[in-house]
Design a protein around this motif. Structure first.
Motif, PDB file in Angstrom:
ATOM      1  N   PRO A 147       0.810  -1.222   0.000  1.00 37.97           N
ATOM      2  CA  PRO A 147       0.000   0.000   0.000  1.00 37.97           C
ATOM      3  C   PRO A 147       0.843   1.272   0.000  1.00 37.97           C
ATOM      4  O   PRO A 147       0.436   2.289  -0.571  1.00 37.97           O
ATOM      5  CB  PRO A 147      -0.807  -0.117   1.308  1.00 37.97           C
ATOM      6  CG  PRO A 147      -0.758  -1.559   1.685  1.00 37.97           C
ATOM      7  CD  PRO A 147       0.513  -2.098   1.134  1.00 37.97           C
ATOM      8  N   ALA A 177      -5.116  -5.191  -5.010  1.00 32.40           N
ATOM      9  CA  ALA A 177      -5.545  -3.866  -4.523  1.00 32.40           C
ATOM     10  C   ALA A 177      -4.755  -2.758  -5.221  1.00 32.40           C
ATOM     11  O   ALA A 177      -5.128  -1.594  -5.151  1.00 32.40           O
ATOM     12  CB  ALA A 177      -5.314  -3.771  -3.018  1.00 32.40           C
ATOM     13  N   ASN A 217      -3.277  -0.052  -7.541  1.00 28.88           N
ATOM     14  CA  ASN A 217      -3.900   0.803  -8.563  1.00 28.88           C
ATOM     15  C   ASN A 217      -3.269   0.650  -9.937  1.00 28.88           C
ATOM     16  O   ASN A 217      -3.980   0.654 -10.946  1.00 28.88           O
ATOM     17  CB  ASN A 217      -3.837   2.260  -8.125  1.00 28.88           C
ATOM     18  CG  ASN A 217      -4.906   2.540  -7.107  1.00 28.88           C
ATOM     19  OD1 ASN A 217      -6.067   2.703  -7.456  1.00 28.88           O
ATOM     20  ND2 ASN A 217      -4.540   2.530  -5.834  1.00 28.88           N
ATOM     21  N   ARG A 242      -4.619  -2.525 -11.390  1.00 30.25           N
ATOM     22  CA  ARG A 242      -6.037  -2.343 -11.753  1.00 30.25           C
ATOM     23  C   ARG A 242      -6.145  -1.539 -13.053  1.00 30.25           C
ATOM     24  O   ARG A 242      -6.928  -1.877 -13.943  1.00 30.25           O
ATOM     25  CB  ARG A 242      -6.792  -1.649 -10.618  1.00 30.25           C
ATOM     26  CG  ARG A 242      -7.010  -2.583  -9.452  1.00 30.25           C
ATOM     27  CD  ARG A 242      -7.586  -1.932  -8.231  1.00 30.25           C
ATOM     28  NE  ARG A 242      -7.910  -2.989  -7.283  1.00 30.25           N
ATOM     29  CZ  ARG A 242      -9.114  -3.228  -6.786  1.00 30.25           C
ATOM     30  NH1 ARG A 242     -10.123  -2.449  -7.082  1.00 30.25           N
ATOM     31  NH2 ARG A 242      -9.315  -4.240  -5.961  1.00 30.25           N
ATOM     32  N   LYS A 281     -13.632  -6.214  -4.903  1.00 30.53           N
ATOM     33  CA  LYS A 281     -13.728  -5.074  -3.995  1.00 30.53           C
ATOM     34  C   LYS A 281     -12.467  -5.067  -3.132  1.00 30.53           C
ATOM     35  O   LYS A 281     -11.941  -6.131  -2.801  1.00 30.53           O
ATOM     36  CB  LYS A 281     -14.934  -5.289  -3.050  1.00 30.53           C
ATOM     37  CG  LYS A 281     -16.217  -4.700  -3.553  1.00 30.53           C
ATOM     38  CD  LYS A 281     -17.316  -4.914  -2.554  1.00 30.53           C
ATOM     39  CE  LYS A 281     -17.271  -3.956  -1.372  1.00 30.53           C
ATOM     40  NZ  LYS A 281     -18.496  -3.993  -0.567  1.00 30.53           N
ATOM     41  N   PHE A 282     -12.024  -3.894  -2.703  1.00 28.63           N
ATOM     42  CA  PHE A 282     -10.799  -3.813  -1.909  1.00 28.63           C
ATOM     43  C   PHE A 282     -10.858  -4.728  -0.681  1.00 28.63           C
ATOM     44  O   PHE A 282      -9.872  -5.352  -0.317  1.00 28.63           O
ATOM     45  CB  PHE A 282     -10.540  -2.365  -1.473  1.00 28.63           C
ATOM     46  CG  PHE A 282      -9.957  -1.537  -2.578  1.00 28.63           C
ATOM     47  CD1 PHE A 282      -8.654  -1.743  -3.002  1.00 28.63           C
ATOM     48  CD2 PHE A 282     -10.712  -0.579  -3.220  1.00 28.63           C
ATOM     49  CE1 PHE A 282      -8.094  -0.992  -4.039  1.00 28.63           C
ATOM     50  CE2 PHE A 282     -10.174   0.180  -4.262  1.00 28.63           C
ATOM     51  CZ  PHE A 282      -8.864  -0.029  -4.663  1.00 28.63           C
ATOM     52  N   SER A 283     -12.028  -4.804  -0.054  1.00 24.65           N
ATOM     53  CA  SER A 283     -12.122  -5.599   1.182  1.00 24.65           C
ATOM     54  C   SER A 283     -11.924  -7.099   0.943  1.00 24.65           C
ATOM     55  O   SER A 283     -11.683  -7.846   1.884  1.00 24.65           O
ATOM     56  CB  SER A 283     -13.465  -5.354   1.864  1.00 24.65           C
ATOM     57  OG  SER A 283     -14.505  -5.411   0.931  1.00 24.65           O
ATOM     58  N   THR A 299      -9.607  -8.272  -1.323  1.00 26.30           N
ATOM     59  CA  THR A 299      -8.317  -8.526  -1.971  1.00 26.30           C
ATOM     60  C   THR A 299      -7.353  -9.182  -0.984  1.00 26.30           C
ATOM     61  O   THR A 299      -6.811 -10.238  -1.254  1.00 26.30           O
ATOM     62  CB  THR A 299      -7.689  -7.212  -2.503  1.00 26.30           C
ATOM     63  OG1 THR A 299      -7.591  -6.276  -1.425  1.00 26.30           O
ATOM     64  CG2 THR A 299      -8.500  -6.621  -3.625  1.00 26.30           C
TER      65      THR A 299
END
Ligand code: KG4
Length: 365
Positions: free
Chosen positions: A211, A304, A306, A309, A327-329, A331
């Motif tokens: 992240p 997750a 970017n 994606r 959805k991010f949750s 991943t």
């Protein structure tokens, strides 16, 4: 066992450093509670012994909260699904032992779930609002193990390809059915997530690096620096050469200018992310060409990212792929994905005995 009011599955995930529990009713998610472990941040990576101790502390309150949030009592549960592996053995043992004891005390079946299968199946998690605003869903028996599409949300049709990229794995998987997954290619050394985490550590950034690199990369130039890309055959991946190239480049730059990393951290992060995404996408494009399958999903913690994606969206435009991005949750590690596999296995009556052992290494069964 309570089957008259629907099938309630409790999913439990404890393979690495997230203790997670979820409750699903007829394949629709009612709750998904995760306790992440901040204790590892100081060490720049997961410390297995600390992870298992934290799981031991977290598992009871997390399961308790998941059941409460779902608005049911534990007596209403139909079966307990748990991550059997792969993962850290000490972490797995906490979830596995808890699941066994809990299922036995309630007198309900036990379902073992492969963690990697869970990541891929995250695309089949249905939420109440996506299923017509109701927690009630119609139960359908899956024909030949094919998951029923009940919700109307974007669920990949079978077969589809899935790029599974996490801290421990980088694979291209051909999904023929929820219980029939072929690994077409995989890393011969490190995983993509592991490479990002290690490079982030070399830069003196925190853990997990994914992240942090993602955030910095958004402000940097992806073409500022060049790092080595592997040249290996077929659909396999390799990230160890990139890690070494990254380390040597940074050592050289810092020797010339001790503040180099601080001054250029955005560009370094963007160039690293660009290289990793390029490596991942080149082989994925090759897999699409070889199989002729244009329904392509991505799963695992690195999904997750970017940059990755965006690369999927580009490929959809350029090559006509239909893409599936979670959805991010869903991943990173979560119990909802374990619960959905548990639900399909429940419909197929695929239960496991109480003495089933955890496994740390195997990929797909
Ligand atoms: O799936 P996961 O939670 O755990 C495993 O099963 O391995 O994946 C964790 C990995 C870590 O390496 C983490 O740095 C990476 O996913 N990750 C990311 C991002 N979020 C998490 N990598 C790149 N960009 C992100 N936004």
């Amino acid at each position: 066992m309570n089957t008259q009011e629907g099938v309630y599955i409790l999913g439990i995930e404890s393979s690495c450093d997230d203790t997670s529990a979820a409750v699903l009713k007829d394949g629709v998610l009612l709750s998904n509670v995760t306790a992440s472990q901040a204790v590892h941040e100081a060490y720049g990576g997961v410390v297995p012994e600390l992870a298992s101790r934290a799981h031991q502390q977290n598992v009871v309150p997390v399961v308790d909260q998941a059941i409460k949030k779902a608005g049911i009592t534990k007596e209403q549960l139909t079966a307990v699904a748990f991550t059997r592996g792969p993962g850290l053995m000490g972490s797995l043992l906490v979830g596995v032992s808890f699941a066994k004891g809990f299922a036995r005390s309630l007198g309900i079946p036990l379902i073992d779930v492969n963690h990697l299968q869970g990541h891929v199946m995250a695309h089949f998690i249905r939420e109440p609002e996506l299923s017509g605003g109701s927690k009630e869903a119609v139960q359908t028996t899956p024909p030949n193990g094919t998951p029923p599409n009940l919700g109307g949300e974007k669920i990949p049709p079978l077969p589809f390809l899935c790029l599974l990229v996490s801290g421990g794995n980088s694979q291209i998987v051909k999904v023929n059915a929820y219980n029939d997954m072929e690994v077409l290619g995989q890393t011969i050394d490190d995983a993509a997530g592991e490479a990002i985490d290690k490079c982030s550590k070399v830069m003196g950034l925190g853990y997990p690096g994914g992240p942090i690199i993602d955030k910095l990369a958004r402000q940097g130039n992806p073409k500022a620096f060049k790092f080595a890309e592997p040249n290996i055959p077929d659909l396999d991946y390799s990230f160890s050469g990139l890690k070494t190239s990254f380390l040597y480049s940074l050592q050289k730059w810092v020797k010339d200018d001790p503040d180099f990393i601080e001054k250029h951290k955005e560009d370094i992060a963007a160039s690293l992310e660009w290289t990793i995404v390029d490596i991942l996408m080149k082989k994925l494009k090759k897999a699409v060409k070889q199989t002729g399958i244009k329904h392509v999903a991505v799963a695992g913690g690195v999904s997750a990212n970017n940059g990755l994606r965006n690369a999927f969206h580009d490929a959809a435009k350029r090559y006509g792929w239909t893409i599936y991005i979670p959805k991010f949750s869903y991943t990173t590690d979560n119990a909802a994905m374990i619960g959905i596999v548990g639900y399909y296995k429940y419909l197929d009556k695929e239960f496991c005995p109480i003495d089933v052992p955890a496994f740390s290494k195997v990929t797909f069964k």
